[in-house]
Motif scaffolding. Structure first.
Motif, PDB file in Angstrom:
ATOM      1  N   SER A  37       0.844  -1.196   0.000  1.00  0.00           N
ATOM      2  CA  SER A  37       0.000   0.000   0.000  1.00  0.00           C
ATOM      3  C   SER A  37       0.877   1.243   0.000  1.00  0.00           C
ATOM      4  O   SER A  37       1.927   1.277   0.643  1.00  0.00           O
ATOM      5  CB  SER A  37      -0.915   0.003   1.228  1.00  0.00           C
ATOM      6  N   HIS A  38       0.413   2.249  -0.729  1.00  0.00           N
ATOM      7  CA  HIS A  38       1.146   3.511  -0.770  1.00  0.00           C
ATOM      8  C   HIS A  38       0.170   4.665  -0.949  1.00  0.00           C
ATOM      9  O   HIS A  38      -0.401   4.849  -2.025  1.00  0.00           O
ATOM     10  CB  HIS A  38       2.163   3.518  -1.911  1.00  0.00           C
ATOM     11  N   GLU A  62      -4.535 -14.851   7.291  1.00  0.00           N
ATOM     12  CA  GLU A  62      -3.853 -13.723   7.918  1.00  0.00           C
ATOM     13  C   GLU A  62      -3.667 -12.619   6.886  1.00  0.00           C
ATOM     14  O   GLU A  62      -3.713 -12.865   5.677  1.00  0.00           O
ATOM     15  CB  GLU A  62      -2.492 -14.149   8.480  1.00  0.00           C
ATOM     16  N   LEU A  63      -3.465 -11.403   7.381  1.00  0.00           N
ATOM     17  CA  LEU A  63      -3.281 -10.241   6.516  1.00  0.00           C
ATOM     18  C   LEU A  63      -1.921  -9.618   6.789  1.00  0.00           C
ATOM     19  O   LEU A  63      -1.603  -9.275   7.927  1.00  0.00           O
ATOM     20  CB  LEU A  63      -4.386  -9.215   6.769  1.00  0.00           C
ATOM     21  N   SER A  75      -2.690   3.262   8.984  1.00  0.00           N
ATOM     22  CA  SER A  75      -3.120   3.219  10.380  1.00  0.00           C
ATOM     23  C   SER A  75      -4.165   2.120  10.525  1.00  0.00           C
ATOM     24  O   SER A  75      -5.312   2.282  10.097  1.00  0.00           O
ATOM     25  CB  SER A  75      -3.701   4.576  10.804  1.00  0.00           C
ATOM     26  N   ILE A  76      -3.761   0.998  11.073  1.00  0.00           N
ATOM     27  CA  ILE A  76      -4.648  -0.145  11.291  1.00  0.00           C
ATOM     28  C   ILE A  76      -4.493  -0.614  12.726  1.00  0.00           C
ATOM     29  O   ILE A  76      -3.371  -0.796  13.205  1.00  0.00           O
ATOM     30  CB  ILE A  76      -4.314  -1.307  10.333  1.00  0.00           C
ATOM     31  N   ILE A  86      -0.492  -8.091  10.373  1.00  0.00           N
ATOM     32  CA  ILE A  86       0.810  -7.455  10.569  1.00  0.00           C
ATOM     33  C   ILE A  86       0.911  -6.288   9.602  1.00  0.00           C
ATOM     34  O   ILE A  86       0.614  -6.425   8.410  1.00  0.00           O
ATOM     35  CB  ILE A  86       1.973  -8.438  10.313  1.00  0.00           C
ATOM     36  N   VAL A  87       1.315  -5.131  10.105  1.00  0.00           N
ATOM     37  CA  VAL A  87       1.586  -3.976   9.262  1.00  0.00           C
ATOM     38  C   VAL A  87       3.084  -3.701   9.323  1.00  0.00           C
ATOM     39  O   VAL A  87       3.640  -3.460  10.399  1.00  0.00           O
ATOM     40  CB  VAL A  87       0.796  -2.737   9.714  1.00  0.00           C
ATOM     41  N   LEU A  88       3.726  -3.759   8.175  1.00  0.00           N
ATOM     42  CA  LEU A  88       5.159  -3.516   8.071  1.00  0.00           C
ATOM     43  C   LEU A  88       5.356  -2.190   7.347  1.00  0.00           C
ATOM     44  O   LEU A  88       4.744  -1.954   6.310  1.00  0.00           O
ATOM     45  CB  LEU A  88       5.826  -4.651   7.296  1.00  0.00           C
TER      46      LEU A  88
END
Length: 352
Positions: A37-38, A62-63, A75-76, A86-88
């Protein structure tokens, strides 16, 4: 955008309990959803909301979201979601680099790659699992990615839909096996081991979201993989392309086609397959652009006027077909500029 605007009903999910949270983190999922995502936080929020309404039980998937230097950043609330998330975050490196970074975190045997502007049908994830049980080994499963109703309010987007001008869906057949030219990472799943086997995406050569997926498809095909199209794996595409952004994309297409041809030796992708004709194309390229540039820019202006004039109005079929043909020809001219840019580092249309 309200996710319900796509016409897809999503059942409400109960608030996860502590046992639910423990379960989602302990169990190994059956499929990992990988999303680069950008700079599109609203689109990503709609995607995540749609995933909360999936028919597949949350502990089975999983996401993994990779924020590729977005501003504002993703922002999650990872802990509030019923599935492991997981947000990397990383500096902007392009979708190929973002997918590679996320791939390292995927725990499941299958990976479903989605764009951040995808709106999944409620059974999308379950449908991909079902399809893999039916299609056999060494197969990527690609689902639909047609524009959603909100995007189709744009007359230019309607012009692109159901044509080969963007995604050549008219050439696809449900349940049939297709080659690398249809490896599009808008809604596609495949074994995690397959991605690792070919070394992931080529982040060194491909920094933009065009061509980096089909290049990986070439490497997969060399290992015996194919693409099976499944109409029952449904996602929608919430993206309003403008005529100007479409033509800029054509320039990038030329640059990346040239790279693919050079890396894999595939004649006929960027230039003609015939050596003599290919030499003439290169020699006359600037002259062709000098001759055709004004016409192509007039088409671009016509398309922009069309996109404004016919918004909210039906488009006559004859006009739609004429503009599709003009768009195809103009796109080819901008693509030629991309070939020159790829070979010489200069976009001749800008110079002219």
């Amino acid at each position: 955008m309200d996710p319900s605007a796509s016409g897809l009903d999503r059942p409400a999910r109960p608030v996860p309990t502590m046992n639910d949270i423990a379960s989602k983190n302990a169990a190994r999922p059956e499929i990992s959803l990988l999303v680069p995502s950008h700079g599109r936080p609203e689109d990503l929020a709609n995607l995540v909301s749609a995933l909360e309404g999936q028919t597949l039980e949350p502990h089975r998937f999983e996401l993994i979201v990779v924020d590729d230097g977005g501003d504002p950043p993703v922002s999650i609330d990872e802990g509030a979601l019923p599935f492991r998330t997981i947000v990397l975050r990383q500096p902007n490196g392009g979708p190929a680099a973002a997918r590679n970074a996320g791939l390292a975190l995927c725990r499941a045997e299958l990976v479903l790659i989605l764009n951040d502007d995808a709106i999944p049908a409620p059974d999308l994830v379950e449908s991909h699992l079902r399809a893999h049980a039916e299609v056999g080994d060494r197969t990527a499963v690609m689902g639909t990615f047609h524009f959603d109703e909100a995007s189709l309010e744009s007359p230019f987007v309607r012009l692109l839909e159901n044509s080969p001008l963007l995604f050549n869906f008219p050439a696809l057949r449900h349940g049939e096996r297709h080659d690398w030219t249809f490896f599009w990472t808008c809604n596609i799943s495949l074994p995690t081991a397959a991605l690792l086997e070919v070394g992931g995406f080529d982040e060194e050569n491909f920094h933009k979201a065009i061509g980096e997926d089909v290049e990986l498809g070439i490497r997969l095909q060399k290992r015996g993989y194919g693409v099976v199209y499944r109409e029952d794996c449904v996602a929608h595409h919430h993206h309003e392309l403008t005529p100007a952004s479409y033509m800029r994309r054509a320039v990038d297409l030329g640059v990346h086609q040239l790279k693919i041809e050079g890396i894999h030796g595939i004649q006929g992708l960027a230039w003609s397959q015939d050596p003599a004709k290919r030499a003439r194309e290169k020699e006359t390229l600037v002259g062709t652009l000098e001759t055709e540039r004004e016409w192509a820019e007039n088409v671009l202006a016509e398309l922009e006027a069309f996109d404004t004039e016919y918004r909210g109005r039906p488009v006559p079929g004859e006009l739609l077909e004429k503009l599709r043909a003009d768009t195809q020809r103009a796109m080819c001219i901008f693509r030629l500029a991309g070939l020159h840019l790829g070979e010489h580092g200069v976009n001749p249309i800008e110079l002219l």
